[in-house]
Design a protein around this motif. Structure first.
Motif, PDB file in Angstrom:
ATOM      1  N   TRP A  45       5.990   1.144  -1.367  1.00  0.00           N
ATOM      2  CA  TRP A  45       6.516   1.767  -0.154  1.00  0.00           C
ATOM      3  C   TRP A  45       5.462   1.794   0.952  1.00  0.00           C
ATOM      4  O   TRP A  45       5.734   1.448   2.105  1.00  0.00           O
ATOM      5  CB  TRP A  45       6.996   3.179  -0.468  1.00  0.00           C
ATOM      6  N   ARG A  46       4.246   2.176   0.567  1.00  0.00           N
ATOM      7  CA  ARG A  46       3.167   2.277   1.552  1.00  0.00           C
ATOM      8  C   ARG A  46       2.896   0.927   2.204  1.00  0.00           C
ATOM      9  O   ARG A  46       2.765   0.824   3.433  1.00  0.00           O
ATOM     10  CB  ARG A  46       1.890   2.803   0.882  1.00  0.00           C
ATOM     11  N   ARG A  47       2.838  -0.142   1.409  1.00  0.00           N
ATOM     12  CA  ARG A  47       2.557  -1.478   1.955  1.00  0.00           C
ATOM     13  C   ARG A  47       3.722  -1.972   2.816  1.00  0.00           C
ATOM     14  O   ARG A  47       3.498  -2.644   3.837  1.00  0.00           O
ATOM     15  CB  ARG A  47       2.268  -2.455   0.816  1.00  0.00           C
ATOM     16  N   SER A  48       4.946  -1.665   2.417  1.00  0.00           N
ATOM     17  CA  SER A  48       6.100  -2.079   3.220  1.00  0.00           C
ATOM     18  C   SER A  48       6.078  -1.408   4.589  1.00  0.00           C
ATOM     19  O   SER A  48       6.359  -2.041   5.619  1.00  0.00           O
ATOM     20  CB  SER A  48       7.403  -1.745   2.478  1.00  0.00           C
ATOM     21  N   VAL A  49       5.718  -0.119   4.605  1.00  0.00           N
ATOM     22  CA  VAL A  49       5.635   0.616   5.871  1.00  0.00           C
ATOM     23  C   VAL A  49       4.507   0.049   6.734  1.00  0.00           C
ATOM     24  O   VAL A  49       4.660  -0.122   7.959  1.00  0.00           O
ATOM     25  CB  VAL A  49       5.425   2.122   5.616  1.00  0.00           C
ATOM     26  N   LYS A  50       3.389  -0.271   6.112  1.00  0.00           N
ATOM     27  CA  LYS A  50       2.265  -0.829   6.869  1.00  0.00           C
ATOM     28  C   LYS A  50       2.606  -2.214   7.418  1.00  0.00           C
ATOM     29  O   LYS A  50       2.199  -2.556   8.545  1.00  0.00           O
ATOM     30  CB  LYS A  50       1.008  -0.888   5.994  1.00  0.00           C
ATOM     31  N   LEU A  51       3.351  -3.013   6.653  1.00  0.00           N
ATOM     32  CA  LEU A  51       3.816  -4.306   7.160  1.00  0.00           C
ATOM     33  C   LEU A  51       4.700  -4.093   8.388  1.00  0.00           C
ATOM     34  O   LEU A  51       4.560  -4.789   9.404  1.00  0.00           O
ATOM     35  CB  LEU A  51       4.577  -5.068   6.078  1.00  0.00           C
ATOM     36  N   ALA A  52       5.609  -3.131   8.297  1.00  0.00           N
ATOM     37  CA  ALA A  52       6.481  -2.824   9.434  1.00  0.00           C
ATOM     38  C   ALA A  52       5.654  -2.415  10.647  1.00  0.00           C
ATOM     39  O   ALA A  52       5.902  -2.861  11.780  1.00  0.00           O
ATOM     40  CB  ALA A  52       7.466  -1.719   9.053  1.00  0.00           C
ATOM     41  N   LEU A 104       3.921  -5.404  12.223  1.00  0.00           N
ATOM     42  CA  LEU A 104       4.877  -6.202  12.991  1.00  0.00           C
ATOM     43  C   LEU A 104       5.193  -5.523  14.317  1.00  0.00           C
ATOM     44  O   LEU A 104       5.280  -6.177  15.367  1.00  0.00           O
ATOM     45  CB  LEU A 104       6.160  -6.405  12.179  1.00  0.00           C
ATOM     46  N   SER A 105       5.382  -4.214  14.270  1.00  0.00           N
ATOM     47  CA  SER A 105       5.691  -3.469  15.490  1.00  0.00           C
ATOM     48  C   SER A 105       4.565  -3.591  16.509  1.00  0.00           C
ATOM     49  O   SER A 105       4.814  -3.738  17.720  1.00  0.00           O
ATOM     50  CB  SER A 105       5.946  -1.999  15.151  1.00  0.00           C
ATOM     51  N   LYS A 106       3.322  -3.529  16.040  1.00  0.00           N
ATOM     52  CA  LYS A 106       2.163  -3.653  16.947  1.00  0.00           C
ATOM     53  C   LYS A 106       2.140  -5.016  17.639  1.00  0.00           C
ATOM     54  O   LYS A 106       1.560  -5.156  18.720  1.00  0.00           O
ATOM     55  CB  LYS A 106       0.863  -3.449  16.166  1.00  0.00           C
ATOM     56  N   ARG A 107       2.771  -6.018  16.989  1.00  0.00           N
ATOM     57  CA  ARG A 107       2.836  -7.358  17.579  1.00  0.00           C
ATOM     58  C   ARG A 107       4.098  -7.548  18.420  1.00  0.00           C
ATOM     59  O   ARG A 107       4.427  -8.665  18.820  1.00  0.00           O
ATOM     60  CB  ARG A 107       2.795  -8.412  16.463  1.00  0.00           C
ATOM     61  N   GLY A 108       4.809  -6.444  18.656  1.00  0.00           N
ATOM     62  CA  GLY A 108       5.977  -6.516  19.528  1.00  0.00           C
ATOM     63  C   GLY A 108       7.261  -6.916  18.855  1.00  0.00           C
ATOM     64  O   GLY A 108       8.262  -7.184  19.525  1.00  0.00           O
ATOM     65  N   ILE A 109       7.262  -6.960  17.514  1.00  0.00           N
ATOM     66  CA  ILE A 109       8.481  -7.346  16.792  1.00  0.00           C
ATOM     67  C   ILE A 109       9.416  -6.144  16.706  1.00  0.00           C
ATOM     68  O   ILE A 109       9.012  -5.045  16.311  1.00  0.00           O
ATOM     69  CB  ILE A 109       8.138  -7.864  15.377  1.00  0.00           C
ATOM     70  N   GLY A 110      10.681  -6.362  17.059  1.00  0.00           N
ATOM     71  CA  GLY A 110      11.650  -5.275  17.055  1.00  0.00           C
ATOM     72  C   GLY A 110      13.048  -5.775  16.781  1.00  0.00           C
ATOM     73  O   GLY A 110      13.240  -6.841  16.181  1.00  0.00           O
ATOM     74  N   LYS A 111      14.032  -5.020  17.252  1.00  0.00           N
ATOM     75  CA  LYS A 111      15.421  -5.299  16.919  1.00  0.00           C
ATOM     76  C   LYS A 111      15.851  -6.708  17.323  1.00  0.00           C
ATOM     77  O   LYS A 111      15.655  -7.131  18.463  1.00  0.00           O
ATOM     78  CB  LYS A 111      16.344  -4.279  17.585  1.00  0.00           C
ATOM     79  N   PRO A 168      13.029  -5.404   7.939  1.00  0.00           N
ATOM     80  CA  PRO A 168      14.140  -4.630   8.509  1.00  0.00           C
ATOM     81  C   PRO A 168      13.770  -3.208   8.917  1.00  0.00           C
ATOM     82  O   PRO A 168      14.534  -2.557   9.625  1.00  0.00           O
ATOM     83  CB  PRO A 168      15.194  -4.633   7.392  1.00  0.00           C
ATOM     84  N   MET A 169      12.603  -2.714   8.481  1.00  0.00           N
ATOM     85  CA  MET A 169      12.167  -1.377   8.913  1.00  0.00           C
ATOM     86  C   MET A 169      11.914  -1.303  10.415  1.00  0.00           C
ATOM     87  O   MET A 169      11.868  -0.218  10.993  1.00  0.00           O
ATOM     88  CB  MET A 169      10.898  -0.962   8.163  1.00  0.00           C
ATOM     89  N   VAL A 170      11.696  -2.463  11.061  1.00  0.00           N
ATOM     90  CA  VAL A 170      11.532  -2.471  12.518  1.00  0.00           C
ATOM     91  C   VAL A 170      12.774  -3.084  13.182  1.00  0.00           C
ATOM     92  O   VAL A 170      12.729  -3.517  14.323  1.00  0.00           O
ATOM     93  CB  VAL A 170      10.260  -3.232  12.954  1.00  0.00           C
ATOM     94  N   LYS A 171      13.883  -3.113  12.417  1.00  0.00           N
ATOM     95  CA  LYS A 171      15.174  -3.625  12.896  1.00  0.00           C
ATOM     96  C   LYS A 171      15.147  -5.124  13.154  1.00  0.00           C
ATOM     97  O   LYS A 171      16.017  -5.661  13.826  1.00  0.00           O
ATOM     98  CB  LYS A 171      15.628  -2.879  14.153  1.00  0.00           C
ATOM     99  N   ALA A 172      14.125  -5.801  12.610  1.00  0.00           N
ATOM    100  CA  ALA A 172      14.055  -7.251  12.720  1.00  0.00           C
ATOM    101  C   ALA A 172      14.871  -7.886  11.596  1.00  0.00           C
ATOM    102  O   ALA A 172      15.380  -7.205  10.699  1.00  0.00           O
ATOM    103  CB  ALA A 172      12.599  -7.713  12.662  1.00  0.00           C
ATOM    104  N   VAL A 173      14.995  -9.213  11.638  1.00  0.00           N
ATOM    105  CA  VAL A 173      15.836  -9.955  10.694  1.00  0.00           C
ATOM    106  C   VAL A 173      14.947 -10.865   9.850  1.00  0.00           C
ATOM    107  O   VAL A 173      14.136 -11.635  10.381  1.00  0.00           O
ATOM    108  CB  VAL A 173      16.901 -10.787  11.441  1.00  0.00           C
ATOM    109  N   SER A 206      -3.821  -3.808   8.868  1.00  0.00           N
ATOM    110  CA  SER A 206      -3.879  -3.356  10.258  1.00  0.00           C
ATOM    111  C   SER A 206      -2.762  -2.386  10.598  1.00  0.00           C
ATOM    112  O   SER A 206      -2.771  -1.756  11.664  1.00  0.00           O
ATOM    113  CB  SER A 206      -3.802  -4.562  11.208  1.00  0.00           C
ATOM    114  N   GLY A 207      -1.804  -2.225   9.698  1.00  0.00           N
ATOM    115  CA  GLY A 207      -0.687  -1.327   9.935  1.00  0.00           C
ATOM    116  C   GLY A 207      -1.022   0.113   9.618  1.00  0.00           C
ATOM    117  O   GLY A 207      -2.002   0.406   8.917  1.00  0.00           O
TER     118      GLY A 207
END
Length: 546
Positions: free
Chosen positions: A51-58, A61-68, A90-95, A174-175
């Motif tokens: 869970w922790r690594r999945s959240v950090k991956l999200a 990605l968010s820091k790089r501007g990845i979103g819905k 998908p935690m950042v609403k990406a596909v 980095s997350g």
């Protein structure tokens, strides 16, 4: 007339949340934090760490501007990053777009462009083909390399050089583990993108939604007979329909993912015996590998392992062989457009006592609908009327329900055609038996299923026609005890040509992914109708004896 149950009883955050598989992992991490979620080589990852690594991956990605609505493509084996991507993306609403690791550079480039990929995570096993694809593609995603520490000394080839500018582990590091991840705005929002095998050209992009993924995870738990803490061996590629949604399924009951990069007999038997594997999925080739393994590669294990297989129904001899080495086979059927298996041959205990011929006939059927599928039917595609349930009248197999795709990406025409009449048209021809079980009789698009991979006969034929000595060609499925089916080519040469079968096969290998190339080439005058149409049904009979 308004029902009193509709008055002042609206949806609100307390009684309505969008369905999504993301909450399954969140729950598992809280309820089973110390339970092993992932086994990969010597590594053991608990649910808390998963869970922790999945959240950090999200977060990364968010820091790089990845979103819905942004597409994150991955070219990964059955390894921990692939599992993390199924939740982190998908935690950042990406596909999440999982690339088939067996495809050639041209098709990979098409998919990256069509999907408008913003990020591409690449296992170094596939560096060379990805590097070539990126030179062809117009898309310029951020490329992140995954360098697997458990690559193995027995690798079939060395790792390729890095393609990207970032390392996957550094990227995840980095997350922020306190990142506020996002539920989907709507359960209808896209969660993943999977491409079909192309038939007359480029493949179609099948879009899944959070609702379907969540329901499929529950359905798999039921139909695979998964109790608490199942142990699942990854032999089915996770790029296939998101691994039939099993990356999300195991979080429901806190199961353990046992990763396997290469499908080899000894590695499978070792994993089953050492980790207490209870379930796995795979094509007929996996069963063949297990049954025919050298004695030195086999291991004894006390548990009965559930083996879920799709494609053609296994022959009686294969089922018996699997039972002898400790496996119980469940036969499934579905398509990319149905999140993987949506039909199960629900076996009834009374059938065990039938004579062999009748029992085999029951096993040859694809079965009944998954619990998460609302409708399964065989219909006339023109009138949309159901065919008689007589086991003889052929129609098109059709699906309806929440585990049917959202549609084809950027292809309104194909989407409308697939959903004509309010049903999803599978393109598969079959019959409905009196007891409600369906059975496939043919594939209207002549798709060949080899080792679990869909191969378009039209794509192979198009390659054959480009050979300067080929006048006419047709490709059909030849039954194969190892692969289930394999492409068999029938070719008419131009007058005076002296091309050999090995020359044709070599030509195909220059222009197609290796698994799509015909293994058999026969030079014949192709049988045709009076209008010049090639009679493939005759070739299928000939192929059995080639």
């Amino acid at each position: 007339m308004t029902s009193p149950y509709d008055l002042d009883l609206g949806k609100n955050p307390a009684n309505h949340q969008p369905l999504t598989p993301l909450t399954y992992l969140e729950r598992a991490a809280k309820v089973f934090p110390a339970h092993v979620a992932i086994v990969h080589g010597d590594a053991r990852v608990t649910y808390a760490e998963f869970w922790r690594r999945s959240v950090k991956l999200a977060s990364a990605l968010s820091k790089r501007g990845i979103g819905k609505g942004d597409t994150v493509s991955v070219m990964l084996s059955n390894t921990p990053p692939m599992l993390e991507a199924h939740f982190g993306v998908p935690m950042v609403k990406a596909v999440l777009h999982s690339l088939n690791t067996r495809l050639d550079a041209a098709i990979l480039a098409f998919q990256l462009d069509h999907a408008e990929s913003k990020v591409l995570i690449v296992d170094r096993e596939f560096s060379n083909v990805v590097r070539e694809a990126l030179t062809i593609a117009k898309a310029k995603p951020l490329v992140i390399d995954f360098d697997d520490p458990d690559y193995g000394d027995d690798a079939p080839y060395p790792k390729g050089n890095r393609v990207g500018s970032l390392d996957y582990q550094d990227f995840v590091a980095s997350g922020d583990e306190g990142f506020s991840w996002s539920m989907p705005d709507d359960e209808w929002d896209a969660i993943s993108l999977n491409y079909t095998s192309g038939t007359t050209g480029n493949p179609k992009g099948v879009v899944y939604h959070h609702r379907g993924a969540a329901l499929m995870a529950y359905a798999n738990t039921v139909h695979a007979g998964m109790g608490r803490h199942p142990v699942y061996l990854w032999t089915l590629p996770m790029f296939h329909c998101n691994g039939w949604c099993f990356p999300w399924t195991l979080a429901v009951t806190g199961g353990t993912h046992v990763c396997l990069r290469w499908v080899r007999a000894k590695a499978m038997y070792d994993a089953i015996a050492d980790h207490g594997v209870t379930h796995l999925c795979g094509a007929p080739i996996v069963m063949s590998t297990l049954i025919n393994a050298p004695a030195g590669d086999k291991r004894d294990f006390p548990q009965t392992v559930t083996f879920n297989t799709a494609a053609a129904p296994p022959p009686e001899a294969v089922l018996s062989g699997m039972a002898d080495v400790g496996f119980a086979v469940t036969h499934l059927y579905g398509l990319t457009e149905t999140y993987g298996p949506a039909v199960v041959n629900e076996w009834l205990a009374d059938w065990d006592d039938l004579p062999k011929g009748e029992r085999t006939a029951k096993k040859a059927r694809q079965g009944v609908r998954y619990a998460a599928l609302e409708g399964l039917s065989v219909r006339d595609p023109e009138t949309m009327q159901p065919t008689p349930a007589d086991g003889e009248t052929i129609g098109e197999v059709m699906f309806r329900g929440n585990i049917v795709m959202k549609g084809y990406l950027k292809n309104e025409e194909a989407t409308n055609a697939a959903f004509a009449g309010g049903w999803f048209h599978s393109g598969d021809l079959g019959v409905m038996h009196p007891d409600g079980y369906i059975q496939l009789k043919d594939r209207s698009k002549d798709i060949i299923i080899s080792g679990g991979e869909n191969i378009s006969s039209i794509e192979v034929e198009d390659t054959l026609y480009k050979h300067p000595d080929v006048l006419s060609a047709a490709v059909v499925a030849k039954p194969d005890p190892k692969w289930g089916e394999t492409p068999c080519a029938f070719v008419e040469l131009r007058p005076g040509a002296d091309t050999k079968a090995e020359d044709i096969i070599a030509w195909c290998r220059q222009h197609l992914a290796r698994f799509k190339c015909p293994r058999y080439v026969t030079f014949v005058e192709l049988p045709k109708t009076s209008t010049g149409k090639i009679q493939k049904f005759k070739l299928r009979e000939l192929a059995k004896d080639v």
